[in-house]
Design an enzyme around this catalytic site. Sequence first.
Site, PDB file in Angstrom:
ATOM      1  N   ASP A   1       0.518  -1.158  -0.144  1.00 25.76           N
ATOM      2  CA  ASP A   1       0.207  -0.002   0.221  1.00 25.76           C
ATOM      3  C   ASP A   1       1.173   0.904   0.033  1.00 25.76           C
ATOM      4  O   ASP A   1       1.788   1.293   0.228  1.00 25.76           O
ATOM      5  CB  ASP A   1      -0.879  -0.343   1.405  1.00 25.76           C
ATOM      6  CG  ASP A   1      -2.107   0.446   1.069  1.00 25.76           C
ATOM      7  OD1 ASP A   1      -2.794   0.663   0.582  1.00 25.76           O
ATOM      8  OD2 ASP A   1      -1.435   2.403   1.645  1.00 25.76           O
TER       9      ASP A   1
ATOM     10  N   ASN B   1     -13.122  -3.465   2.150  1.00 21.31           N
ATOM     11  CA  ASN B   1     -13.900  -1.984   2.093  1.00 21.31           C
ATOM     12  C   ASN B   1     -14.973  -2.028   0.831  1.00 21.31           C
ATOM     13  O   ASN B   1     -14.582  -2.631  -0.370  1.00 21.31           O
ATOM     14  CB  ASN B   1     -13.849  -0.551   1.928  1.00 21.31           C
ATOM     15  CG  ASN B   1     -12.211  -0.627   3.524  1.00 21.31           C
ATOM     16  OD1 ASN B   1     -12.846  -1.365   4.359  1.00 21.31           O
ATOM     17  ND2 ASN B   1     -11.039  -0.097   3.170  1.00 21.31           N
TER      18      ASN B   1
ATOM     19  N   GLU C   1     -12.112   3.873  -1.366  1.00 22.48           N
ATOM     20  CA  GLU C   1     -11.328   4.760  -2.217  1.00 22.48           C
ATOM     21  C   GLU C   1     -11.050   4.319  -3.419  1.00 22.48           C
ATOM     22  O   GLU C   1     -11.380   4.659  -4.541  1.00 22.48           O
ATOM     23  CB  GLU C   1     -10.089   5.959  -1.478  1.00 22.48           C
ATOM     24  CG  GLU C   1     -10.484   5.764   0.110  1.00 22.48           C
ATOM     25  CD  GLU C   1      -8.882   6.374   0.651  1.00 22.48           C
ATOM     26  OE1 GLU C   1      -7.841   5.814   0.026  1.00 22.48           O
ATOM     27  OE2 GLU C   1      -9.601   6.560   1.571  1.00 22.48           O
ATOM     28  N   VAL C   2     -10.581   3.225  -3.285  1.00 25.49           N
ATOM     29  CA  VAL C   2      -9.833   2.784  -4.850  1.00 25.49           C
ATOM     30  C   VAL C   2     -10.825   1.717  -5.390  1.00 25.49           C
ATOM     31  O   VAL C   2     -11.547   0.496  -4.882  1.00 25.49           O
ATOM     32  CB  VAL C   2      -9.049   1.978  -5.201  1.00 25.49           C
ATOM     33  CG1 VAL C   2      -8.401   1.428  -6.234  1.00 25.49           C
ATOM     34  CG2 VAL C   2      -7.645   3.702  -4.673  1.00 25.49           C
TER      35      VAL C   2
ATOM     36  N   HIS D   1     -10.078  -4.972  -3.189  1.00 19.82           N
ATOM     37  CA  HIS D   1      -8.555  -5.064  -3.139  1.00 19.82           C
ATOM     38  C   HIS D   1      -9.076  -5.902  -1.312  1.00 19.82           C
ATOM     39  O   HIS D   1      -9.239  -5.148  -0.595  1.00 19.82           O
ATOM     40  CB  HIS D   1      -7.904  -3.933  -2.895  1.00 19.82           C
ATOM     41  CG  HIS D   1      -8.718  -2.331  -2.602  1.00 19.82           C
ATOM     42  ND1 HIS D   1      -9.447  -1.912  -3.546  1.00 19.82           N
ATOM     43  CD2 HIS D   1      -8.425  -2.268  -1.356  1.00 19.82           C
ATOM     44  CE1 HIS D   1      -9.752  -1.171  -2.652  1.00 19.82           C
ATOM     45  NE2 HIS D   1      -8.925  -0.628  -1.272  1.00 19.82           N
ATOM     46  N   MET D   2      -8.226  -6.169  -0.725  1.00 19.15           N
ATOM     47  CA  MET D   2      -7.071  -7.422  -0.245  1.00 19.15           C
ATOM     48  C   MET D   2      -6.798  -6.228   0.774  1.00 19.15           C
ATOM     49  O   MET D   2      -5.632  -6.409   0.274  1.00 19.15           O
ATOM     50  CB  MET D   2      -7.418  -8.954   0.037  1.00 19.15           C
ATOM     51  CG  MET D   2      -7.198  -9.194   1.899  1.00 19.15           C
ATOM     52  SD  MET D   2      -7.465 -10.823   1.185  1.00 19.15           S
ATOM     53  CE  MET D   2      -8.854 -12.092   1.261  1.00 19.15           C
ATOM     54  N   HIS D   3      -7.030  -5.745   1.986  1.00 22.74           N
ATOM     55  CA  HIS D   3      -6.411  -5.345   2.568  1.00 22.74           C
ATOM     56  C   HIS D   3      -5.292  -6.448   3.476  1.00 22.74           C
ATOM     57  O   HIS D   3      -6.139  -6.605   4.371  1.00 22.74           O
ATOM     58  CB  HIS D   3      -6.754  -4.434   3.592  1.00 22.74           C
ATOM     59  CG  HIS D   3      -6.768  -3.190   2.932  1.00 22.74           C
ATOM     60  ND1 HIS D   3      -6.480  -1.597   2.487  1.00 22.74           N
ATOM     61  CD2 HIS D   3      -7.960  -2.258   2.456  1.00 22.74           C
ATOM     62  CE1 HIS D   3      -6.906  -0.722   1.908  1.00 22.74           C
ATOM     63  NE2 HIS D   3      -8.189  -1.589   1.746  1.00 22.74           N
TER      64      HIS D   3
END
Length: 124
Positions: A39, A96, A104-105, A109-111
């Site tokens: 990130d 999210n 936001e994007v 995506h997995m954080h």
Amino acid sequence: MSNNQDAKEWEETIFSRIIRQEIPTELLYQDELVTAFRDISPRAKSHILIIPNKLIPTVNDVEPEDEQALGRLFTVAKKLAAEEGIAEDGYRLIMNCNRHGGQEVYHIHMHLLGGEPIGPLVAI
Ligand code: DGP
């Protein structure tokens, strides 16, 4: 049918360019289904994003045919957590969705967050 299926919401994000390696990014992992990289503004000592190569804007847009790629996010998370040396102490996986989720994007995506205690799940 989700309310994200209009032309604007399905526009590519910066993540599509990262997948195609059009901008300089250190890829930690890539195969035919998923890509992983650090990130740009890490919220923990180890903060990695793992994304499907297919543009899926939000979890609301996931279809059954995406299950293989989305399952791959978990096996790559496990592999990268081991490589980062954070598997035993533990980590958090977050995805999210939309405004209230803080997305936001608009390319799901997995954080993967770890390397230190992450704190409470939701700050209250
Ligand atoms: P989210 O809020 O769940 O949509 O998280 C988006 C994350 O993407 C955020 O933590 C910052 C990260 N990010 C945004 N743009 C870039 C970029 O160009 N490169 C990298 N490596 N990360 C990015």
